[in-house]
Design an enzyme around this catalytic site. Sequence first.
Site, mmCIF file in Angstrom:
data_model
loop_
_atom_site.group_PDB
_atom_site.id
_atom_site.type_symbol
_atom_site.label_atom_id
_atom_site.label_comp_id
_atom_site.label_asym_id
_atom_site.label_seq_id
_atom_site.Cartn_x
_atom_site.Cartn_y
_atom_site.Cartn_z
ATOM 1 N N HIS A 155 -4.791 -5.040 -10.055
ATOM 2 C CA HIS A 155 -3.833 -5.520 -9.070
ATOM 3 C C HIS A 155 -4.497 -6.588 -8.209
ATOM 4 O O HIS A 155 -5.609 -6.399 -7.710
ATOM 5 C CB HIS A 155 -3.332 -4.371 -8.203
ATOM 6 C CG HIS A 155 -2.315 -3.526 -8.899
ATOM 7 N ND1 HIS A 155 -2.475 -3.095 -10.189
ATOM 8 C CD2 HIS A 155 -1.112 -3.058 -8.483
ATOM 9 C CE1 HIS A 155 -1.415 -2.376 -10.535
ATOM 10 N NE2 HIS A 155 -0.572 -2.342 -9.515
ATOM 11 N N LYS A 590 8.071 -0.621 0.383
ATOM 12 C CA LYS A 590 8.756 -1.910 0.564
ATOM 13 C C LYS A 590 10.249 -1.710 0.754
ATOM 14 O O LYS A 590 10.898 -2.412 1.522
ATOM 15 C CB LYS A 590 8.486 -2.799 -0.651
ATOM 16 C CG LYS A 590 9.167 -4.160 -0.610
ATOM 17 C CD LYS A 590 8.673 -5.025 -1.759
ATOM 18 C CE LYS A 590 9.383 -6.383 -1.772
ATOM 19 N NZ LYS A 590 10.610 -6.368 -2.549
#
Length: 932
Positions: A155, A590
């Site tokens: 990532h 999120k």
Amino acid sequence: MVHTAHQDTDLAAELRADVRRVSTLLGESLVRQHGPELLQLVEQVRLLTKESKEAARGGADATGPWSAHDVVAQVRELLASLPLDQATDLVRAFAFYFHLSNAAEQVHRVRGLRTRQEKDGWLAKAVSEIAGQAGPQVLQDVINGLDVRPIFTAHPTEASRRSVLDKVRKLSDVLAEPTAEGTSARRRQDQQLAEIIDQMWQTDELRQVRPTPVDEARNAIYYLNSILTDAMPEMLTDLSELLAEHGVTLPAAAAPLKFGSWIGGDRDGNPNVTAAVTKEILQLQNQNAVRISIALIDELISVLSNSTALFGADQELLDSITADLKNLPGLDKRILELNAQEPYRLKLTCIKAKLINTGRRISASTYHEPGRDYATTPELLAEFGLLEASLRNHSAGLVADGALARVRRAIAAFGLHLATLDIREHADYHHDAVGQLVDRLGTEKAYGELTREERFTFLGAELASRRPLSGHPIKLEGTADGTYDVFRSIRQALHTYGPDVVETYIISMTRGADDVLAAAVLAREAGLIDLFSGKPHAKIGFAPLLETVEELRASAEIVDQLLSDPSYRELVRLRGDIQEVMLGYSDSNKESGVMTSQWEIHKTQRKLRDVAAKHGVRVRLFHGRGGSVGRGGGPTYDAIMAQPNGVLEGEIKFTEQGEVISDKYSLPELARENLELSLAAVMQGSALHRTPRTSDDERERYANVMETISDAAFARYRTLIDDPQLPAYFLASTPVEQLGSLNIGSRPSKRPDSGAGLGGLRAIPWVFGWTQSRQIVPGWFGVGSGLKAAREAGDTDQLLEMMDRWHFFRSVISNVEMTLAKTDMEIAGHYVSSLVPEELHRLFHMIRDEYELTVAEIERLTGEMELLDAQPTLKRSLEIRDQYLDPISYLQVELLRRVREEQLSGGEIDERLQRAMLITVNGVAAGLRNTG
């Protein structure tokens, strides 16, 4: 932990001295490279920004007559007047301060670890507590089932180049060596440090090209090499000795800690990860595993000089050597003559030869030759069993428990594959591939027209059938062929490297049980699964990845439906009755905010525990946590200990991402500390948290309060997220559009076909942007509203009780407090006033109001006058960092303003300007020790 205040004071003084020392050396380097003018400019900007912060916070410590507005105006005017090259040097100087101070802090942490008594470590504490509270048998049971798996991912959150990180590590190594001031040793050390700093200054900190997945794999291997050969074997040796004090044994071939990787296996949204890339990375891992094994074998050869002229050896060992020599006629005759009476060296020489042959076989893609190379890790480990038995039978038990056990445990952990590779793909891709296979058969209803329930029924029946959808290799259209090809590649990898190389196939965006069955059917087509033949097998397992709040809430129904299907239940039985489920922290955060995300994940763990028990299986939870609080980050020990009772049964997986890897594993002592923390927490949680720590009444009351907090926090968070002007505000107030130019990782920052807006933006750039502008919204927004709602509902006493009694709640609040302390509304306001259109400023006011409310509610809950009052050393550290971080933020705003002016003019952006802008991004990341 026994740790005196005097020791803490001494260590803090050493840290301050080290930071001053490297700062002074950096200043001298700047003068050597650019003359005194740059150093003078650095100090001028630092003092100005420091004064602006003091004036903004009330002026109590302000040294000048200016208001905050006046000082900010001076800073803006100064920075706007700087030529581009000078601005670049200035921002590099501040960014380098953080690289050096971070190195000093790591050395400080290592010194702290070394001052602890040997019996005062995390593992010693865990072993002692379990043996004392639950008894040796429970401790033995936990050890027998211990399976802790950190999973390295690619990532894109590590903003620093390896070239810079390598030099930082070298600087840390030099700084860690104790020397006295005024001595020749100190002068030589300062010369070494100065040389490294000069090298760093002349090294480009920005990547010129985006790394490939293979580059990312090499980076992970860099860390794994050190962990697997240094930190882990020593830690397991110490664990074995601690257990022995209570009559408990760590089995010689046990691998309580294994590393995994997503690098080369994570296909979700990354078109660069193809079947060919996966194959290349697996071969790269094998080459390194063989190389490390050979190095360890060489160490043993130098140690095990035991001679049959003095002591005997087991006949079984001697017979195996005879067989080896027959199968390996090319061995050096001189070595055989020299070691003729040293059977352990002879055996190890044969093992080394077979390892070399194994590497050559895999590189050349030729067939396994029994007796000449190794097909699997267990075959290799069996050789150590012969060595151990013979040593014990001939008065060398200490050697068996020492040098031999150390090497054996290391190889048991990484085998022939170094790290187990997980494969991940989006659920829709499996349905596309299955649909093409099914529709070729001319079924009554096209696969794509089936409902989820119809698909589940169809796929369950298909999994139960021995008839494949396609009896011969075929080529599918579009991306479906690549999806199908991955399963064939997995089969080949298992044949080449053994059963441990790939164990789990992860289905991202799992919304229903049919999503998992679709992947299982494709695996059946590739020959990875055969449930009903004379030799049934399931060579891989399947893990649904639950990422959104909706999916988390449906988790129990999804897994219950899966395990209720007879064919899938048989598949799980063949995999040892273990069902893995991955929990996604980033997307749920999120979508719903930090408080709701954390609460829903906590509830999901409880539900999955109960569903697994209903079906007689164990659930292995895989926590997809990032480094920042906005992506599930926080102290590993607290996160593990905060899980619900009965969830841990000795098994856990968790991701280690980006900057977290370099922070945790760059130095051997830090690597060991982090591994100890993880093992200790899992051991304690498994043994001592099998039943609830709180009463039924407490859990019910706490849950009710959490629902109040979560609902109010979610509502407030969605008010911000659903605002139609938020995308424009986010892009204007953050440098998120520059992320792609940083060349951090191989994966695109937006999901494919996601269109415009924030919906398709991945969680990493979402957190990245807010962090760079010092707003850090994902780590705290909504929490204040949630706590206020609970307080106004009359739950103040309950909240205080939850802080005292409930590890989960205390951990969440602690992480939020840390994020609030790193948030800076004065600096964020500078971004907004300089870069954001006036009509969007109302969104900043909304963010600032929620920030002030959240700070007030956290302080009310903790009883602190200011954030982090209970952690004065950390608080002071962050305050000092601000003196160097704020100038970078001011420079970032100025450079971002210039970039946007050039964009508006329609001209091409000056490459030097873009470069300077990206260096500020690196600098803020280093200063906050977080990107995304």
